[in-house]
Design an enzyme around this catalytic site. Structure first.
Site, PDB file in Angstrom:
ATOM      1  N   CYS A   1       0.818  -1.210   0.000  1.00  0.00           N
ATOM      2  CA  CYS A   1       0.000   0.000   0.000  1.00  0.00           C
ATOM      3  C   CYS A   1       0.853   1.262   0.000  1.00  0.00           C
ATOM      4  O   CYS A   1       1.337   1.690   1.051  1.00  0.00           O
ATOM      5  CB  CYS A   1      -0.917  -0.010   1.222  1.00  0.00           C
ATOM      6  SG  CYS A   1      -1.862   1.496   1.393  1.00  0.00           S
TER       7      CYS A   1
ATOM      8  N   CYS B   1      -0.502   4.129   2.181  1.00  0.00           N
ATOM      9  CA  CYS B   1      -0.311   3.964   3.626  1.00  0.00           C
ATOM     10  C   CYS B   1       1.140   4.209   4.011  1.00  0.00           C
ATOM     11  O   CYS B   1       1.411   4.794   5.054  1.00  0.00           O
ATOM     12  CB  CYS B   1      -0.662   2.542   4.070  1.00  0.00           C
ATOM     13  SG  CYS B   1      -2.100   1.846   3.298  1.00  0.00           S
ATOM     14  N   ASP B   2       2.059   3.717   3.204  1.00  0.00           N
ATOM     15  CA  ASP B   2       3.446   3.611   3.670  1.00  0.00           C
ATOM     16  C   ASP B   2       4.460   4.457   2.903  1.00  0.00           C
ATOM     17  O   ASP B   2       5.621   4.529   3.309  1.00  0.00           O
ATOM     18  CB  ASP B   2       3.887   2.137   3.599  1.00  0.00           C
ATOM     19  CG  ASP B   2       3.007   1.252   4.462  1.00  0.00           C
ATOM     20  OD1 ASP B   2       2.499   1.760   5.476  1.00  0.00           O
ATOM     21  OD2 ASP B   2       2.813   0.084   4.118  1.00  0.00           O
TER      22      ASP B   2
END
Ligand code: NDP
Length: 331
Positions: free
Chosen positions: A154, A157-158
């Site tokens: 992701c 997200c990261d």
């Protein structure tokens, strides 16, 4: 996301329970709520990086092709709007995961928590399956250990954690290039590692990625091991043409090699194709009367947010007609 609008006792029999909360499940919720069927949505729990309430759009960046958003919209923002809209019409949304279903008789029985509990948590006259699909992983040594520690599925997200670091993206489809382009905003360099010498991604994504000075490509290459103890320090790779092995000196790796449907809950109860996708038709009907399926769990062809939402609408209308026919059977 917190539970909201929870009114029913768990043991009540619901007109319709919707399992899943991506564009398909939440569209089904909006439509069935507006039809006064008081849907209960089991939205899932954030159990892993690849399995999130809200579905795959929670793990994506900018969505540019969802009609109505002239300048695009962030995936999580779009799903938050779907959710609010479903709540506004009275859907109940619970942040829980179905662990077992029994579709052998109606009302259908649905368990949350202990699947061995003698009694189900919920009963439903109609069930909408909208459990979607999730990221496929590489299944190589080191992957389990380093997922969330330098290895991710992701970028949204990261990506932030890889500011000014060299990273790799594995895959050759639209997802891989979308991740690579997004990650180029943070990383010092992005190496796309693809197992063939040709990309599967659309022309427009290829053009964008190839024009990006931070993105380069490593062709005919497979990842054999994700390296590192507590954090990712590199990738052991093999050239599929020469057989040569080497280590890619990256500090992060994003896996974007496709998706698998979330259908294990329905094994032996609903018909599936050889890849595990639910078989539907006519409309969203499964082989079990009263059970309908929509979105990516039954679609490996189109797999778009808009087609998932469209099929969620179809499932809701199918549920409505099914329940209506039961109450007012044709004479
Ligand atoms: P795809 O199935 O299109 O691509 C998967 C890629 O991963 C392929 O290049 C495949 O290689 C590679 N791959 C598969 N398994 C492995 C493995 N075990 N090891 C290494 N590589 C592997 O999946 P996507 O998620 O990229 O896209 C899914 C759908 O969603 C597509 O229809 C796509 O167009 C769409 N999409 C659209 C976007 C947009 O329009 N913005 C963004 C993201 C997705 P190979 O090519 O050799 O098979």
């Amino acid at each position: 996301m917190p539970n909201e609008n929870v009114t029913n006792a768990p043991e009540a029999t619901h007109d319709v329970v919707i399992v899943g909360s991506g564009p398909a499940g939440l569209t089904a919720a909006i439509y069935t709520a507006r039809a006064d069927l008081r849907p209960l949505v089991l939205e899932g729990e954030p159990s892993s990086t690849t399995d999130q309430p809200g579905g795959q759009l929670m793990l994506t960046t900018e969505v540019e092709n969802f009609p109505g958003f002239v300048d695009g919209v962030m995936g999580p923002e779009l799903m938050a709007s779907f959710r609010k809209q479903a709540l506004r019409f009275g859907a109940e949304i619970l942040t829980v995961k179905a662990t077992k279903v029994d579709l052998s008789a109606r009302p259908f029985r649905i368990w949350v928590g202990d699947p061995d509990a003698p009694e189900p948590t919920y009963r439903a006259r109609a069930l909408v399956v909208a459990t979607g699909a999730q990221s496929i992983l590489l299944e190589v040594p080191g992957e389990d250990r380093l997922l969330g520690h330098g290895l991710s599925t992701c970028a949204t997200c990261d990506g932030f954690f890889f500011r000014d670091k060299p990273i790799a993206v594995v895959g050759g489809g639209d997802s891989a290039l979308e991740e690579a382009i997004f990650l180029s905003k943070f990383a010092s360099s992005v190496l796309v590692v693809h197992r063939r010498s040709e990309l599967r991604a659309s022309k427009i994504m290829q053009d964008r990625a190839m024009a990006n000075p931070k993105i380069s490509f490593r062709w005919n290459t497979v990842v054999e091991e994700v390296l590192g103890e507590s954090t990712l320090v590199g990738l052991a790779v093999r050239d599929t043409v020469t057989g040569e092995t080497s280590v890619l000196d990256v500090q992060g790796c994003f896996v974007a090699i496709g998706h698998a449907p979330n259908t294990s809950l329905f094994a032996g109860q609903l018909s599936m194709d050889e890849a595990g996708y639910l078989v539907t038709g006519p409309g969203t009907a499964t082989g079990v009367p009263g059970v309908f399926a929509c979105g990516d769990v039954q679609d490996h062809v189109y797999r778009q947010a808009i087609t998932a939402a469209g099929s969620g609408c179809m499932a809701a209308i199918d549920v409505e007609r099914y329940l209506e026919a039961e109450h007012h059977p044709a004479t």
